[in-house]
Design a protein around this motif. Sequence first.
Motif, mmCIF file in Angstrom:
data_model
loop_
_atom_site.group_PDB
_atom_site.id
_atom_site.type_symbol
_atom_site.label_atom_id
_atom_site.label_comp_id
_atom_site.label_asym_id
_atom_site.label_seq_id
_atom_site.Cartn_x
_atom_site.Cartn_y
_atom_site.Cartn_z
ATOM 1 N N ASN A 155 49.985 58.175 39.177
ATOM 2 C CA ASN A 155 49.476 58.354 40.537
ATOM 3 C C ASN A 155 48.867 57.068 41.087
ATOM 4 O O ASN A 155 48.979 56.769 42.275
ATOM 5 N N ARG A 156 48.230 56.266 40.192
ATOM 6 C CA ARG A 156 47.617 55.020 40.664
ATOM 7 C C ARG A 156 48.665 53.982 41.054
ATOM 8 O O ARG A 156 48.530 53.276 42.064
ATOM 9 N N ARG A 161 55.690 58.249 44.717
ATOM 10 C CA ARG A 161 56.659 59.020 43.918
ATOM 11 C C ARG A 161 56.004 60.327 43.485
ATOM 12 O O ARG A 161 55.110 60.330 42.648
ATOM 13 N N LYS A 162 56.471 61.435 44.055
ATOM 14 C CA LYS A 162 55.807 62.730 43.873
ATOM 15 C C LYS A 162 56.586 63.685 42.962
ATOM 16 O O LYS A 162 56.139 64.804 42.748
ATOM 17 N N GLU A 163 57.710 63.278 42.420
ATOM 18 C CA GLU A 163 58.507 64.169 41.567
ATOM 19 C C GLU A 163 58.558 63.618 40.148
ATOM 20 O O GLU A 163 58.954 62.470 39.950
ATOM 21 N N VAL A 164 58.120 64.439 39.191
ATOM 22 C CA VAL A 164 58.053 64.024 37.791
ATOM 23 C C VAL A 164 59.212 64.667 37.036
ATOM 24 O O VAL A 164 59.403 65.891 37.097
ATOM 25 N N ILE A 165 60.004 63.823 36.341
ATOM 26 C CA ILE A 165 61.121 64.302 35.519
ATOM 27 C C ILE A 165 60.728 64.130 34.049
ATOM 28 O O ILE A 165 60.386 63.032 33.604
ATOM 29 N N LEU A 187 46.674 70.393 33.910
ATOM 30 C CA LEU A 187 45.404 69.800 34.367
ATOM 31 C C LEU A 187 45.632 68.863 35.553
ATOM 32 O O LEU A 187 44.859 68.851 36.517
ATOM 33 N N PHE A 188 46.688 68.071 35.484
ATOM 34 C CA PHE A 188 46.981 67.117 36.555
ATOM 35 C C PHE A 188 47.372 67.840 37.838
ATOM 36 O O PHE A 188 46.947 67.469 38.950
ATOM 37 N N ASP A 194 50.446 68.315 45.202
ATOM 38 C CA ASP A 194 51.646 67.923 45.937
ATOM 39 C C ASP A 194 52.723 67.371 45.017
ATOM 40 O O ASP A 194 53.801 67.013 45.472
ATOM 41 N N TYR A 195 52.475 67.271 43.716
ATOM 42 C CA TYR A 195 53.474 66.796 42.765
ATOM 43 C C TYR A 195 54.330 67.968 42.288
ATOM 44 O O TYR A 195 53.849 69.100 42.170
#
Length: 868
Positions: A155-156, A161-165, A187-188, A194-195
């Motif tokens: 995130n930092r 980039r909001k989509e995690v694969i 937790l995140f 918004d992710y």
Amino acid sequence: MDRRYYCLIAFCLLFSCRLMAVERTYNVLFIQSYNTQTPWHDQLIQGLINGIKQNGIKATVTTEYLDANFWKFESEKVLMKRFCERARERKTDLIVTANDEAFYSLYASNDSLPLKIPVVFFGIKYPDMDLIKRLPNVCGFTSNPNYFALLEQVNRIFPERKEVICIVDNSFLSNKGLESFLTGWNLFHEIYSDYTMKVYNTQVKTTQDVISAVCYPRNSTNRVVIAPKWTPYLSFVGKNSKAPFFACQNLGLKNGVFCVYDDDAYTSAYNAGRYAAFVLRGDKPKDLGVRETPQGFIYDSKQLAFFKVDPSAVSSYGFIVNESYWERNKLLFMFLYPLALLLLTGCVIWLIRLNRKEAKRRVQVQTRLLIQNKLVEQRDEFDTVLHSIRDAVITYDTELRIHFTNNSLHKLINLPEEYANRPYEGMPAGSIFSIYNNGEDILQQMLLKVAETEQSVMIPPDSFLKETHEGHYFLVSGEIAPIHTKGQMIGMVLSARNISGEEMQERFFDMALEESAIYPWQYDLESDSLLFPPGFLSTFGYGPSVISISRKEMDHMIHPDDLNEIRSYFDKILAGETNSSRLNFRQRNAKGIYEWWEYRSSVIKGMSDDLPYNILGVCQSIQRYKIVEQELRHARDEALRADNLKSAFLANMSHEIRTPLNAIVGFSDLLSDMSSFSQEEIALFIETINKNCTLLLTLINDILDLSRIESGTMEFVCASHSLPLLLKTVYDSQQLNMPPGVELRLDMPENDNKCLITDSIRLQQVVNNLINNATKFTLSGSITVGYEEEAGTDYTRIFVADTGVGISEEGIKHIFERFYKVDNFTQGAGLGLSICQTIVERLHGEIHVASVLGEGTCFSVRIPNICE
């Protein structure tokens, strides 16, 4: 004065080499989970070596590579057993493992080595604390992954980039990593809702799906990739990915990963080396325990440049690797100029110190006499220490001359008391005693071998020390070791002791055990293993060097039906619920056969009632008693069976004999008044009488054959016979007995002159019985008799096939039993097929049957071409 001076110097050298002999070089096995292509494998080795060395331990480190990304888990266990075998040959003192695969494969291999020597691990991401707590000789460091911190870093650095694969596979470590990632993701996601997140399984998704998701710019612009477990496949994808890769394994660095949250490879290996040094120095692994290695963010410089991220923006969160030469050394270049000034200043200081050194030299000359006096005192103290040792000690120089002998040696070889200290100094080896093995003096040979190899040599078993003063000799054990100082061998030391009494006691004990066939055993609580004499373990397939087996190995030898009882028995002993007992159970020997053993145990209580101090016992084989018991039981059953068979035989014979006799007597009475019947009826009566006479004769012959079989008097005369002629003879005789509508066929290879060495009469009896049996159940169709050779064997198959009613599966199971009849309304006593089977077996052959209800039956007789 000069002589004392040289003696003092010699004493100093001897004392120094004695101190250096105390030092030891340990053998350490280092098992890495991957191969030499791993970016950090050389740093792991160097860190481990430095960690051991800088903590005061000398060690030789041997590295083995498991290559876990290439092998399956079963193959890893086989490789690990090979590593352990090679480690035993090197007499390894300690094992160090890197990462999860090496540690878990080591203990999954079921090799006894990691249970006997200490194990230090590091780099374990997913520790099995239950397993580690059960292993008292294990300590080390874990590197628990923190995916929440990794996602925070995503995130930092890439807030857009909001989509995690998440890319995983079906391996054990990948599944554990996925669980840890999902915990961090939850937790995140609570903070950054918004992710979004997707999981790609490389063993479910196709390669094209994964590449399309992260390597095509149109799909990867808004994505970042998390890899819980780094694999060679991800190295290919990561180097071509247009989305940054994040991981918790430094294995991915320089292989396409943008950032990892992990420990430094060198530091983690160095810490493991420190622990290894502590353990080799005497600390207990359980006291050192398990600690977590500090971790941080590590960035790949080339990936920073590819994704256009300023290094200064991430340097505050961690450190950067894979930098160019200038970037790594620019600070060095900045300090070259001040360093030159420092070197110049150092030269000036060196000249000043050189001047002072000359002044110190004069002072050293003055203090040398004081040092010499101190060395003399130390020599006297050293002699006092050697004289206090209970074992006999004698030292030699490199020219095989005696240097020192202690008081224990004087007493051992009965020297006169008036001899003073060092009475034999300068005398050649063998002057005061010799060592004999198999009638040969081997003292000089052993000393020369130590001088050549600079390695210790043990005195061979069954060796004798013979003193030259009075000629007495006795059994001796001991060792000759080299004496080193400053890396050079300056002498040798021999230590020995009289073992005559011990040898006699040991041999008396062994003879007593051998005669009684009773073996002692002991249970080691710390290693969870059982100790046995080698003679006992050799019975179960172990080598002569094996003296202990684990409880798991013991469980594998015990019969499954007895295993639960034995486990319960041991649990009660360990819980302090019983002190002694006797237990009988079955164990599998080296041939794979179970035999009965009796174990007796006795418990020595510990400091508390629920914790035993030691468990001892004896065991002996009781198989011969069980065999006698089984034979008695079998004899009883056979007697009962014989009585039942006798009753069944009498009942069957009474019925079967009366049936044809009734027909013969009845129709014979009718023939007394022949005028009352027509010629056709009389002919039918005579045919019926003849048929029943034949049936009665066959029954009596079967009974006689059965009697000869039971008494063992049935004779077999083997000779060479033509098989086609034999079958043709049977065919011609059986043609007349065929029922209407049934054709008898002969099926043999054309122009074949097949000859068998067998009993032709018995073989004809078998074929006739099979054809007679076929005629009873074949109302129409054909009966085929013939033979065929079995290719590549010395056997011939004779067959009788019919198109009759067939036999059910249940009938096939009992078809060769005595008195068994598929159809109780057919003629016969049910003895023919049983007699056929006995004859075929006596001819060293086999008989089989195949049948389909409603289609027919085929009997096959497989006999050898030569029956001996």
